[in-house]
Design a protein around this motif. Structure first.
Motif, PDB file in Angstrom:
ATOM      1  N   LYS A  44       0.830  -1.207   0.000  1.00 17.31           N
ATOM      2  CA  LYS A  44       0.000   0.000   0.000  1.00 17.31           C
ATOM      3  C   LYS A  44       0.868   1.262   0.000  1.00 17.31           C
ATOM      4  CE  LYS A  44      -3.632  -0.270   2.856  1.00 17.31           C
ATOM      5  NZ  LYS A  44      -4.623  -0.746   3.835  1.00 17.31           N
ATOM      6  N   LEU A  45       1.929   1.264   0.775  1.00 20.41           N
ATOM      7  CA  LEU A  45       2.854   2.400   0.787  1.00 20.41           C
ATOM      8  C   LEU A  45       3.468   2.577  -0.599  1.00 20.41           C
ATOM      9  CD1 LEU A  45       5.278   3.697   3.323  1.00 20.41           C
ATOM     10  CD2 LEU A  45       6.264   2.914   1.181  1.00 20.41           C
ATOM     11  N   LEU A  46       3.847   1.472  -1.197  1.00 19.63           N
ATOM     12  CA  LEU A  46       4.457   1.509  -2.523  1.00 19.63           C
ATOM     13  C   LEU A  46       3.488   2.092  -3.556  1.00 19.63           C
ATOM     14  CD1 LEU A  46       7.117   0.797  -3.817  1.00 19.63           C
ATOM     15  CD2 LEU A  46       6.261  -1.508  -4.193  1.00 19.63           C
ATOM     16  N   GLU A  47       2.225   1.732  -3.478  1.00 18.92           N
ATOM     17  CA  GLU A  47       1.238   2.281  -4.422  1.00 18.92           C
ATOM     18  C   GLU A  47       1.055   3.777  -4.200  1.00 18.92           C
ATOM     19  OE1 GLU A  47       0.294   0.816  -7.081  1.00 18.92           O
ATOM     20  OE2 GLU A  47       0.965  -1.180  -6.532  1.00 18.92           O
ATOM     21  N   TYR A  93      -2.049  10.258   6.781  1.00 17.15           N
ATOM     22  CA  TYR A  93      -0.918   9.366   6.563  1.00 17.15           C
ATOM     23  C   TYR A  93      -0.073   9.192   7.822  1.00 17.15           C
ATOM     24  CZ  TYR A  93      -2.424  10.785   1.968  1.00 17.15           C
ATOM     25  OH  TYR A  93      -3.200  11.058   0.869  1.00 17.15           O
ATOM     26  N   THR A  94       0.619   8.062   7.891  1.00 16.64           N
ATOM     27  CA  THR A  94       1.541   7.818   9.002  1.00 16.64           C
ATOM     28  C   THR A  94       2.824   8.606   8.760  1.00 16.64           C
ATOM     29  OG1 THR A  94       2.667   5.946   7.945  1.00 16.64           O
ATOM     30  CG2 THR A  94       0.664   5.440   9.223  1.00 16.64           C
ATOM     31  N   GLU A  95       3.655   8.733   9.789  1.00 15.54           N
ATOM     32  CA  GLU A  95       4.946   9.420   9.623  1.00 15.54           C
ATOM     33  C   GLU A  95       5.820   8.705   8.598  1.00 15.54           C
ATOM     34  OE1 GLU A  95       5.913  12.433  10.711  1.00 15.54           O
ATOM     35  OE2 GLU A  95       3.871  12.608  11.511  1.00 15.54           O
ATOM     36  N   LYS A  96       5.749   7.395   8.586  1.00 18.23           N
ATOM     37  CA  LYS A  96       6.535   6.618   7.620  1.00 18.23           C
ATOM     38  C   LYS A  96       6.051   6.904   6.193  1.00 18.23           C
ATOM     39  CE  LYS A  96       8.395   1.986   7.006  1.00 18.23           C
ATOM     40  NZ  LYS A  96       8.529   0.660   7.605  1.00 18.23           N
ATOM     41  N   GLU A  97       4.744   6.936   5.996  1.00 17.86           N
ATOM     42  CA  GLU A  97       4.192   7.235   4.672  1.00 17.86           C
ATOM     43  C   GLU A  97       4.549   8.661   4.246  1.00 17.86           C
ATOM     44  OE1 GLU A  97       0.272   4.318   4.813  1.00 17.86           O
ATOM     45  OE2 GLU A  97       0.140   6.351   5.654  1.00 17.86           O
ATOM     46  N   LEU A  98       4.457   9.596   5.181  1.00 12.41           N
ATOM     47  CA  LEU A  98       4.799  10.986   4.871  1.00 12.41           C
ATOM     48  C   LEU A  98       6.264  11.107   4.450  1.00 12.41           C
ATOM     49  CD1 LEU A  98       2.867  12.793   7.727  1.00 12.41           C
ATOM     50  CD2 LEU A  98       2.384  12.978   5.264  1.00 12.41           C
ATOM     51  N   ALA A  99       7.141  10.402   5.143  1.00 13.41           N
ATOM     52  CA  ALA A  99       8.562  10.423   4.779  1.00 13.41           C
ATOM     53  C   ALA A  99       8.762   9.861   3.372  1.00 13.41           C
ATOM     54  CB  ALA A  99       9.387   9.649   5.805  1.00 13.41           C
ATOM     55  N   ALA A 100       8.042   8.799   3.046  1.00 12.67           N
ATOM     56  CA  ALA A 100       8.156   8.183   1.720  1.00 12.67           C
ATOM     57  C   ALA A 100       7.595   9.102   0.634  1.00 12.67           C
ATOM     58  CB  ALA A 100       7.430   6.838   1.700  1.00 12.67           C
ATOM     59  N   GLU A 121      17.033  12.493   5.662  1.00 16.05           N
ATOM     60  CA  GLU A 121      17.156  12.117   7.078  1.00 16.05           C
ATOM     61  C   GLU A 121      15.821  11.687   7.676  1.00 16.05           C
ATOM     62  OE1 GLU A 121      19.181  15.472   8.844  1.00 16.05           O
ATOM     63  OE2 GLU A 121      20.964  15.088   7.624  1.00 16.05           O
ATOM     64  N   ARG A 122      14.729  12.371   7.302  1.00 22.23           N
ATOM     65  CA  ARG A 122      13.398  11.955   7.790  1.00 22.23           C
ATOM     66  C   ARG A 122      13.066  10.543   7.297  1.00 22.23           C
ATOM     67  NH1 ARG A 122      12.156  17.402   7.820  1.00 22.23           N
ATOM     68  NH2 ARG A 122      11.595  17.542   5.621  1.00 22.23           N
ATOM     69  N   ALA A 123      13.383  10.277   6.050  1.00 22.69           N
ATOM     70  CA  ALA A 123      13.133   8.940   5.504  1.00 22.69           C
ATOM     71  C   ALA A 123      14.037   7.909   6.177  1.00 22.69           C
ATOM     72  CB  ALA A 123      13.337   8.939   3.994  1.00 22.69           C
ATOM     73  N   ALA A 124      15.292   8.271   6.395  1.00 18.73           N
ATOM     74  CA  ALA A 124      16.251   7.343   7.021  1.00 18.73           C
ATOM     75  C   ALA A 124      15.838   6.979   8.445  1.00 18.73           C
ATOM     76  CB  ALA A 124      17.653   7.946   7.006  1.00 18.73           C
ATOM     77  N   LYS A 125      15.124   7.866   9.127  1.00 22.11           N
ATOM     78  CA  LYS A 125      14.635   7.570  10.475  1.00 22.11           C
ATOM     79  C   LYS A 125      13.450   6.610  10.461  1.00 22.11           C
ATOM     80  CE  LYS A 125      16.111  11.880  12.589  1.00 22.11           C
ATOM     81  NZ  LYS A 125      15.686  13.186  13.116  1.00 22.11           N
ATOM     82  N   GLN A 126      12.737   6.555   9.362  1.00 17.48           N
ATOM     83  CA  GLN A 126      11.526   5.738   9.261  1.00 17.48           C
ATOM     84  C   GLN A 126      11.764   4.361   8.636  1.00 17.48           C
ATOM     85  OE1 GLN A 126       8.494   6.472  10.511  1.00 17.48           O
ATOM     86  NE2 GLN A 126       9.322   8.381  11.325  1.00 17.48           N
ATOM     87  N   PHE A 127      12.848   4.229   7.882  1.00 20.39           N
ATOM     88  CA  PHE A 127      13.107   2.989   7.150  1.00 20.39           C
ATOM     89  C   PHE A 127      14.488   2.447   7.503  1.00 20.39           C
ATOM     90  CE2 PHE A 127      10.106   5.387   4.597  1.00 20.39           C
ATOM     91  CZ  PHE A 127       9.221   4.419   4.159  1.00 20.39           C
TER      92      PHE A 127
END
Length: 165
Positions: A44-47, A93-100, A121-127
């Motif tokens: 779902k995140l990927l879509e 959206y979740t923080e992870k989705e927002l970072a993506a 950096e925001r993405a690196a904190k989530q993934f």
């Protein structure tokens, strides 16, 4: 595509080029890379990422494909619709989705010439690093698909969910 029988719609354009037919080795290599890139990522995140990049790149074919695949994966219409204004709709959206999503925009629109450190950096904190690497690869892939779709003027409206899996 559902059309009102009484309404006059614009004529559907024909694709300029069936690039997968004329360069099947390139098409197959793209498919293999796309499959490898998305391993371990939430579908779902990927879509959502693919829809957002396709919005930015104005790829109608990819928008048709990925909204249908997102709905088939259980994504809500509301979250798909709000992607176009995600900064005003962060609470969907979740923080992870927002970072993506933010990383997708930074990679897709390189007008400043780079991906800002704070976005990365925001993405690196989530993934985790391997997941982040695959996300970056998936964002790169949808951008490549978008460019083929827009240039070949692939016709939206006929895709069935899961058709190109």
């Amino acid at each position: 595509m559902d059309k009102n029988e009484n309404a006059e719609y614009a004529t559907e354009h024909a694709p300029r080029l069936n690039w997968s037919e004329h360069a099947p080795d390139v098409y197959k290599a793209m498919v293999r890379l796309d499959i490898a890139a998305r391993q371990g990522l939430d579908p779902k995140l990927l879509e959502l990422v693919k829809i957002r990049a396709s919005q930015l790149n104005h790829c109608a074919f990819c928008l048709d494909m990925h909204t249908k695949d997102a709905l088939a994966a259980g994504e809500s219409v509301e979250r798909i619709v709000q992607l176009g204004a995600w900064e005003e709709s962060r609470h969907f959206y979740t923080e992870k989705e927002l970072a993506a999503i933010e990383l997708t925009e930074a990679i897709t629109v390189l007008t400043d010439g780079f991906v800002p450190d704070e976005v990365y950096e925001r993405a690196a904190k989530q993934f985790e690093e391997s997941e982040l690497t695959r996300l970056i690869a998936s964002i790169t892939m949808i951008n490549a698909w978008n460019r083929f779709g827009v240039t070949a003027r692939m016709t939206p409206g006929h895709y069935q969910p899961g058709q190109h899996r």
